[in-house]
Design an enzyme around this catalytic site. Sequence first.
Site: not given
Length: 368
Positions: A6-8, A101, A12-13, A32, A199
Amino acid sequence: MRVLAAMSGGVDSAVAAARAVEAGHDVVGVHLALSRMPGTLRTGSRGCCTIEDSMDAQRVANMIGIPYYVWDFSERFKLDVVDDFIAEYSAGRTPNPCLRCNEKIKFAALLEKAMALGFDAVCTGHYASIMTDADGNRELHRAAAWAKDQSYVLGVLTAEQLAHAMFPLGATPSKAEVRAEAAARGFTVASKPDSHDICFIPDGDTRGWLAEHVGTAPGDIVERSGKVVGSHEGATAYTVGQRRGLGITVPAPDGRPRFVLEVKPKENTVVVGPKEALDIAELAGSRISWAGLPPKDAAAEFACEVQIRAHADPVPATAFLRDGELVIRPQTPINGVATGQSAVVYVGTRVLGQCTIDRTVSAVPVEA
């Protein structure tokens, strides 16, 4: 393993995905899309799911040589996170949308889709660790860097979800080291600010957003005795522990300031009282989950620590199950607990489980 990263779009991701690749896993990156306004761009360092973030994630995926996709989870996000946030505030509670979430989107909807597509695990950039006990059971633990530890917002994860979770940053000593690693890898997100606030409220005006989505109606501000001491224009604008901007017109007999103790949407009242009345001697909730194996006899009182906010200090406590509730009694009162918050229970560094707080008991009697 086949791993879905999961790459925001944050640092960090990005580093977590790169470490998963270097560990020899077959990694696919996914961003996402959670916003129903896809044209929205980041404002400062707020938010975590804009078009800009998606492009940042794609650049990293290209650099580490993995496939990259954008999945539209906006409808699920609205139902499970945004609508839940509105419903909780409408009920006078204070929810944690990031925790919800993680529970409903990243480790429910995303994990379900990942499993259906044949992936073995979902990898995220959270600062937390997964360990196994002597029998091979997975446990959720705090990260090595306590200052950055995010185990609190992962406290809702179940044993089944932990079995398919991967947190490559858990043992990293500091965020500075992650940024240095990202810079060494040539990632442009190395110096990107951390996202903060909520967000789906990118301008940070939670009060205004709630007024628009929940509505406002004038009502009374009362003491715990029921005495009216002021009026408000909308109860959702108030939070437990608030001192300023209360609209109190009747001063306290002792001249001391009052604080918000409770919000009652059904009566449309805000309850205020002295600061010491914010001290909570007991809290309980019925929305319970265990992050791995539950206690062998949860009905018997057991020693633990409880944390009621993401960045709060853990407090020694005892806990037990009673009539479908997880009842927690801190050794010293906890200040300013609101219903709707999650009480995450730890034993040492291990996250044992959590409950959503339904009720609290003040350490100060109403007569005081």
